[in-house]
Enzyme design. Structure first.
Site, short mmCIF file in Angstrom:
data_model
loop_
_atom_site.label_atom_id
_atom_site.label_comp_id
_atom_site.label_asym_id
_atom_site.label_seq_id
_atom_site.Cartn_x
_atom_site.Cartn_y
_atom_site.Cartn_z
N LYS A 233 0.85 -1.18 0.00
CA LYS A 233 0.00 0.00 0.00
C LYS A 233 0.89 1.23 0.00
CE LYS A 233 -3.43 2.38 2.90
NZ LYS A 233 -4.22 2.32 4.16
N ASN B 199 6.71 5.77 -0.77
CA ASN B 199 8.02 5.15 -0.97
C ASN B 199 8.65 4.63 0.33
OD1 ASN B 199 7.96 5.84 -3.79
ND2 ASN B 199 8.49 7.94 -3.19
N ARG B 200 7.80 4.37 1.31
CA ARG B 200 8.24 3.85 2.60
C ARG B 200 9.16 4.83 3.35
NH1 ARG B 200 4.51 1.23 1.44
NH2 ARG B 200 4.24 -1.02 1.64
N LEU B 201 9.17 6.10 2.93
CA LEU B 201 9.95 7.11 3.65
C LEU B 201 9.02 7.80 4.66
CD1 LEU B 201 12.14 8.60 0.77
CD2 LEU B 201 12.77 6.93 2.52
#
Length: 214
Positions: A9, A191-193
């Site tokens: 997600k 972006n998982r940041l």
């Protein structure tokens, strides 16, 4: 083995930036709590996971309900003789966590659990529905019981005997306040940041604010 590698997600609903946060974590928690409540409605926004170190040496996490919070800490109620109650008595340092998927947010609180006063526990117990009061008396929480009928039979007997009486809080049931020493706020980002802001209590009772790498 079930492959879950495609369960992905993109988190894009909000951001958590230093220039937009207060100096203390309780104000930010209050803001987030009500934003989630307004967004998700009646979806038990006060459900939280409490993790303890068990007397068997293993950590254990379970969901309980937050019943109050203020500058001093976070309050919940349980049976003092339950597994979690015994764990807290032996190891009062605990961790609380909230995961609000609707807003892509998480809060992780480390602190020390302390007993509320008997008067505070009495006041809350008196506010509980009649059935919940009886349930606190009937259930030997975390103990092995023979079957479901054991509980229902005890409840039925107690209902008949206490129908017209004020229920007194059992001494083995009451509240804790978790006094925080660290509160981390996690906001999902693309972006998982992800944004991670941690408040750490200092000796002068101020809060140090740090950004953590995701």
């Amino acid at each position: 083995m079930k492959d879950l590698s495609n369960y992905r997600k993109s988190y894009e609903k909000s951001a958590l930036l230093e220039q937009e946060i207060p100096e203390d974590p309780i104000n930010l928690f209050h803001r987030w709590f009500h934003e989630v409540q307004d967004f998700a409605g009646n979806d038990e926004v006060n459900a939280m996971t409490i993790s303890t170190q068990g007397i068997d040496g293993f950590p254990k996490a379970r969901v309980v309900l937050l019943k109050q919070y203020n500058e001093q800490g976070f309050v919940f109620y349980t049976n003092y003789q339950s597994e979690k109650g015994k764990a807290i008595a032996a190891h009062p340092k605990v961790c609380l966590s909230f995961f609000w998927s609707s807003m892509e947010r998480q809060v992780i609180i480390k602190g020390t659990a302390k007993l509320l006063t008997a008067a505070q526990s009495d006041t809350y117990f008196a506010s509980r529905p009649f059935g919940s009061q009886l349930g606190a008396i009937v259930s030997p929480q975390s103990e092995v019981i023979p079957n479901r009928e054991y509980l229902e039979s005890k409840l039925h007997v107690l209902e008949q005997s206490q129908a017209e009486h004020t229920i007194i809080r059992p001494e083995n049931w009451g509240g804790y306040i978790v006094e925080p020493v660290s509160v981390e706020f996690w906001q999902g980002r693309p972006n998982r940041l992800h944004d991670r802001i941690r408040y750490t209590l200092q000796a002068d009772l101020s809060w140090q604010i740090d950004r953590l790498a995701p």
